[in-house]
Enzyme design. Structure first.
Site, PDB file in Angstrom:
ATOM      1  N   ASP A 159      41.408  45.406  42.866  1.00 28.46           N
ATOM      2  CA  ASP A 159      40.041  46.155  42.976  1.00 28.46           C
ATOM      3  C   ASP A 159      40.488  47.631  42.100  1.00 28.46           C
ATOM      4  O   ASP A 159      40.503  48.497  41.374  1.00 28.46           O
ATOM      5  CB  ASP A 159      39.267  45.803  43.140  1.00 28.46           C
ATOM      6  CG  ASP A 159      38.642  44.502  43.113  1.00 28.46           C
ATOM      7  OD1 ASP A 159      38.381  44.147  42.143  1.00 28.46           O
ATOM      8  OD2 ASP A 159      38.571  44.311  44.475  1.00 28.46           O
ATOM      9  N   HIS A 187      33.695  42.404  46.692  1.00 26.04           N
ATOM     10  CA  HIS A 187      35.158  42.084  46.322  1.00 26.04           C
ATOM     11  C   HIS A 187      33.852  41.033  45.312  1.00 26.04           C
ATOM     12  O   HIS A 187      34.422  40.161  45.205  1.00 26.04           O
ATOM     13  CB  HIS A 187      36.746  41.172  46.712  1.00 26.04           C
ATOM     14  CG  HIS A 187      37.500  40.841  45.395  1.00 26.04           C
ATOM     15  ND1 HIS A 187      38.107  41.147  44.815  1.00 26.04           N
ATOM     16  CD2 HIS A 187      37.551  39.294  45.071  1.00 26.04           C
ATOM     17  CE1 HIS A 187      38.511  40.106  43.408  1.00 26.04           C
ATOM     18  NE2 HIS A 187      38.667  39.064  44.155  1.00 26.04           N
TER      19      HIS A 187
HETATM   20  P1  NDP Z   1      45.611  31.189  43.237  1.00 26.69           P
HETATM   21  O1  NDP Z   1      46.839  30.767  43.147  1.00 26.69           O
HETATM   22  O2  NDP Z   1      45.071  31.828  41.913  1.00 26.69           O
HETATM   23  O3  NDP Z   1      44.465  31.890  43.679  1.00 26.69           O
HETATM   24  C1  NDP Z   1      44.006  31.273  44.979  1.00 26.69           C
HETATM   25  C2  NDP Z   1      42.653  32.403  45.746  1.00 26.69           C
HETATM   26  O4  NDP Z   1      42.615  33.439  45.180  1.00 26.69           O
HETATM   27  C3  NDP Z   1      41.875  31.374  44.889  1.00 26.69           C
HETATM   28  O5  NDP Z   1      40.211  31.759  45.622  1.00 26.69           O
HETATM   29  C4  NDP Z   1      41.274  33.119  43.575  1.00 26.69           C
HETATM   30  O6  NDP Z   1      39.761  33.155  43.707  1.00 26.69           O
HETATM   31  C5  NDP Z   1      41.521  33.898  44.629  1.00 26.69           C
HETATM   32  N1  NDP Z   1      41.889  34.730  44.320  1.00 26.69           N
HETATM   33  C6  NDP Z   1      41.098  36.361  44.865  1.00 26.69           C
HETATM   34  N2  NDP Z   1      41.889  37.377  44.214  1.00 26.69           N
HETATM   35  C7  NDP Z   1      41.941  36.845  42.961  1.00 26.69           C
HETATM   36  C8  NDP Z   1      42.195  37.731  41.767  1.00 26.69           C
HETATM   37  N3  NDP Z   1      42.173  38.874  41.460  1.00 26.69           N
HETATM   38  N4  NDP Z   1      42.781  36.580  41.105  1.00 26.69           N
HETATM   39  C9  NDP Z   1      42.593  35.518  40.976  1.00 26.69           C
HETATM   40  N5  NDP Z   1      42.914  34.911  41.719  1.00 26.69           N
HETATM   41  C10 NDP Z   1      42.477  35.404  42.864  1.00 26.69           C
HETATM   42  O7  NDP Z   1      44.840  29.187  42.530  1.00 26.69           O
HETATM   43  P2  NDP Z   1      45.940  27.949  42.764  1.00 26.69           P
HETATM   44  O8  NDP Z   1      44.731  27.000  41.960  1.00 26.69           O
HETATM   45  O9  NDP Z   1      46.415  28.207  41.363  1.00 26.69           O
HETATM   46  O10 NDP Z   1      46.430  27.713  43.977  1.00 26.69           O
HETATM   47  C11 NDP Z   1      45.612  27.344  44.784  1.00 26.69           C
HETATM   48  C12 NDP Z   1      46.200  26.768  46.179  1.00 26.69           C
HETATM   49  O11 NDP Z   1      45.259  27.093  47.534  1.00 26.69           O
HETATM   50  C13 NDP Z   1      46.076  25.304  45.432  1.00 26.69           C
HETATM   51  O12 NDP Z   1      47.348  25.054  45.599  1.00 26.69           O
HETATM   52  C14 NDP Z   1      45.269  24.357  46.559  1.00 26.69           C
HETATM   53  O13 NDP Z   1      46.247  23.613  47.046  1.00 26.69           O
HETATM   54  C15 NDP Z   1      45.506  25.399  47.739  1.00 26.69           C
HETATM   55  N6  NDP Z   1      44.822  25.334  48.479  1.00 26.69           N
HETATM   56  C16 NDP Z   1      44.938  25.289  49.988  1.00 26.69           C
HETATM   57  C17 NDP Z   1      44.408  25.018  50.875  1.00 26.69           C
HETATM   58  C18 NDP Z   1      44.612  25.115  52.480  1.00 26.69           C
HETATM   59  O14 NDP Z   1      45.980  25.349  52.481  1.00 26.69           O
HETATM   60  N7  NDP Z   1      44.617  24.708  53.668  1.00 26.69           N
HETATM   61  C19 NDP Z   1      42.816  24.816  50.645  1.00 26.69           C
HETATM   62  C20 NDP Z   1      42.160  25.197  49.621  1.00 26.69           C
HETATM   63  C21 NDP Z   1      43.193  25.438  48.863  1.00 26.69           C
HETATM   64  P3  NDP Z   1      38.897  32.623  42.715  1.00 26.69           P
HETATM   65  O15 NDP Z   1      39.226  31.213  42.325  1.00 26.69           O
HETATM   66  O16 NDP Z   1      37.408  33.458  42.641  1.00 26.69           O
HETATM   67  O17 NDP Z   1      39.715  33.223  41.446  1.00 26.69           O
END
Ligand code: NDP
Length: 327
Positions: A159, A187
């Protein structure tokens, strides 16, 4: 040679993870003299994809990268970790109530907080990126009673960077001419990007822009930039989010430049009327590896109202996760 630093990335197989890991391994997170060992945490069904990313990391032959572990086991992922980047989170899906979202993320950040408490290195620093980032950070922090609360932070640097770039475009100056930008609060769409203390060419930014632009264009453009990116790209911001995570940790470890500050969500000490303990964004400097809230800024009525609204949202989120037994 310096000892390697253990860096854990959760959600390593995701979009942000893909943009982040190569920059960490190349030395941009901690500096060009610091070797790193990566720990990639994923949920079981994404471990294979994380292994694919790890193969690509190997193929870069980064001189500073001293190892990669991939796991779905929290104890292994956080064992001896010095820097934990909590990226993986449960996104809000259509029709999901806020309570459900907080509950789902509590299921992720509560055990991660405990694992950090039990296994991380004494100097661990935690940055939460996964949304709702401030409250996810609060959940992790509350479940890590043996780790100083100040080690838990949430990311508002994207941001902050968006605000710098919007202002630079408006004033037709390079971003390097801008000092003392601030993001306050959560945020989320209620965040408050503050131009009243921002300096450009020796004057405050607020007096160099029209008040209508500040109120009706600048603030909503910064707050809604994430949605605009999704609209244009068909996917949420990933490289810019990863870049901001790099900036946050680099400054935390290496310090902020003299005469400037940045924005980070850190546990409140009560400054500026933000209730103690809430993880809220402030103007901060980093000195000797610690964030300090910039003190003594005058807050006018306009800013007061904006800060209070965002902080009220944080307090509501905290109350909701308290009720769910997550903190
Ligand atoms: P991303 O890598 O695109 O995003 C991950 C997180 O970052 C989301 O919660 C997203 O929030 C957040 N975020 C924060 N700021 C921003 C921003 N400015 N722009 C975009 N995102 C932002 O998500 P993916 O779905 O590609 O990947 C998530 C991964 O996490 C998957 O591989 C999943 O399996 C994994 N995962 C792992 C866990 C663990 O290790 N225990 C638990 C849960 C998930 P928002 O959705 O609000 O954009």
């Amino acid at each position: 040679a310096k000892a390697p630093v253990n860096v854990t990335v959760t959600g390593a197989a995701g979009q942000i993870g893909y943009a982040l890991l190569f920059r960490i391994a190349s030395g941009q997170l901690l500096g060009p003299d610091t070797p790193v060992k990566l720990r990639l945490l994923e949920i079981p069904q994404a471990v294979k994809a994380a292994e694919g990313t790890a193969m690509e990391l190997e193929d870069c032959a980064f001189p500073l990268l001293q190892g990669i572990d991939i796991t779905d086991d929290l104890a292994k992922a956080f064992d001896g970790t010095n820097v934990a980047l909590l990226v993986g989170a449960r996104p809000r899906t259509k029709g999901m109530e806020r309570g459900d979202l907080l509950q789902a993320n509590g299921g992720i950040f509560k055990p991660q907080g405990r694992a950090i408490n039990d296994h991380a290195a004494d100097d661990v620093r935690v940055l939460v990126v996964g949304n709702p980032a401030n409250t996810n950070a609060l959940i992790a922090q509350a479940n890590a009673p043996d780790v100083p609360a100040e080690r838990f932070t949430a990311m508002t640097r994207l941001d902050h960077n968006r605000a710098l770039s919007q202002l630079a475009g408006k004033l037709q100056v390079p971003v390097s001419e801008i000092r003392k930008m601030t993001i306050w609060g959560n945020h989320s769409a209620t965040q408050y990007p503050d131009l009243f203390h921002t300096e450009v060419n020796g004057k405050t930014a607020a007096e160099q822009v029209e008040q209508e632009w500040l109120r009706d264009t600048f603030i909503p453009t910064v707050a809604k930039r994430g949605a605009a990116i999704i609209e244009a790209r068909g996917a949420s911001s990933a490289a810019s989010a990863a870049n901001a995570a790099i900036d946050h940790v680099f400054d935390w470890v290496n310090g902020t430049p003299e005469g400037d500050w940045t924005s980070a969500a850190i546990p409140s000490d009560g400054s500026y009327g933000v209730p103690e303990g809430l993880i809220s964004s402030f103007p901060v400097v980093s000195r000797d590896g610690r964030w300090e809230i910039v003190q003594g800024l005058e807050i006018d009525a306009f800013s007061r109202e904006k800060i209070d609204a965002s902080v009220a949202e944080l307090a509501e989120e905290r109350d909701a996760v308290k009720e769910l037994g997550l903190v």
